[in-house]
Enzyme design. Structure first.
Site, mmCIF file in Angstrom:
data_model
loop_
_atom_site.group_PDB
_atom_site.id
_atom_site.type_symbol
_atom_site.label_atom_id
_atom_site.label_comp_id
_atom_site.label_asym_id
_atom_site.label_seq_id
_atom_site.Cartn_x
_atom_site.Cartn_y
_atom_site.Cartn_z
ATOM 1 C CG HIS A 122 126.911 34.077 5.806
ATOM 2 N ND1 HIS A 122 126.760 34.276 4.452
ATOM 3 C CD2 HIS A 122 126.997 35.318 6.365
ATOM 4 C CE1 HIS A 122 126.742 35.585 4.201
ATOM 5 N NE2 HIS A 122 126.887 36.226 5.341
ATOM 6 C CG ASP A 134 131.289 37.087 6.276
ATOM 7 O OD1 ASP A 134 132.457 36.674 6.113
ATOM 8 O OD2 ASP A 134 130.838 38.107 5.722
#
Length: 267
Positions: free
Chosen positions: A218, A73
């Site tokens: 992430h 992400d």
């Protein structure tokens, strides 16, 4: 206007947070119901709460294939995304990058590289707004613009969306469905284990994975705009080899979430 107030409330909380809270494992205090139009008035910080407001949302997939979905992400981010791509290539894993639309616009070279190396892009809104805190018009605008940014590089990738932090509401779920999109959440979060150090984190999370799981990590730390953040993702990058080594030793293969969904029954 209420929307401006919502942005202000969001911005006040846009600070560097602990790794566990990045995975929405720690709830904020209850916020004003006005910032949760159509929602439960609290963060959807567990699979049960997310399923309650969005039954179509995907947390894992029932499948006979020995696959797990690797997802990243908040990118693309030139500080971290290139190294993540290098490690994925080394371990012959493919992944889905839930990219922030404004970051795609800022770093089109990284978006091109993601797709060129066999990965998928997906929708993480355009500005990384916390969708349960803004009005319906803003939710729809963020989803559409995020989808359009993804579609410039991966035409079908924007059909899957991950609400930032996994914070959703019935209004978010309705807007998502109305646009023909579907939310993807996660089964396991790499950052949740970083307290024990990167190598231990990767090994711990990887050891718990089962076929059909969705892993959240992430590759991006910086977002500019109405909900800014600047987070250090170096621990995630350092943990990734241990995670992928454990995946390989378990006889699992890392694939984009789109492939996993197509190979089984999402739930």
């Amino acid at each position: 206007m209420p929307q401006v107030d919502a942005f202000a409330a969001v911005s006040r909380r846009s600070v560097v947070l602990g790794a566990a809270s990045l995975c929405a494992l720690v709830a904020w205090p209850r916020v004003d119901e006005a910032l949760h139009p159509g929602g439960p008035g609290r963060e959807t910080d567990s699979p049960a709460l997310r399923h309650d407001v969005d039954p179509r949302g995907i947390t894992r997939v029932r499948t006979s294939r020995r696959w797990v979905a690797l997802t990243f992400d908040d990118g693309p981010d030139p500080r971290y995304t290139p190294t993540v791509l290098d490690v994925l290539k080394e371990y012959r894993c493919r992944a889905t990058f839930f990219a922030v639309g404004s970051n795609i616009v800022a770093h089109p070279d990284l978006a091109l590289r993601i797709v060129a190396e066999g990965h998928r892009l997906s929708n993480h809104t355009h500005d990384h707004l916390w969708l349960d805190r803004v009005d319906e018009e803003t939710i729809t605008d963020q989803l559409r613009r995020g989808r359009d940014a993804v579609a410039a590089f991966d035409p079908d990738g924007g059909e899957l969306v991950r609400p930032p932090r996994g914070w959703t509401s019935r209004t978010v779920a309705r807007c998502t469905s109305d646009l023909g999109l579907r939310s993807v959440f996660w089964t396991a979060c790499l950052e949740s284990a970083l307290r024990d150090g990167p190598t231990a984190a990767g090994d711990e999370v990887g050891s718990r994975l089962r076929a059909g799981d969705v892993v959240l990590a992430h590759d991006g730390g910086r977002v500019v705009g109405p909900n800014p953040q600047d987070l250090d993702r170096s621990g995630t990058v350092a943990a990734l080899p241990a995670l992928l080594e454990r995946v390989r030793r378990s006889g699992l293969a890392g694939v984009p979430v789109q492939d996993l969904v197509a190979a089984g029954s999402p739930r």
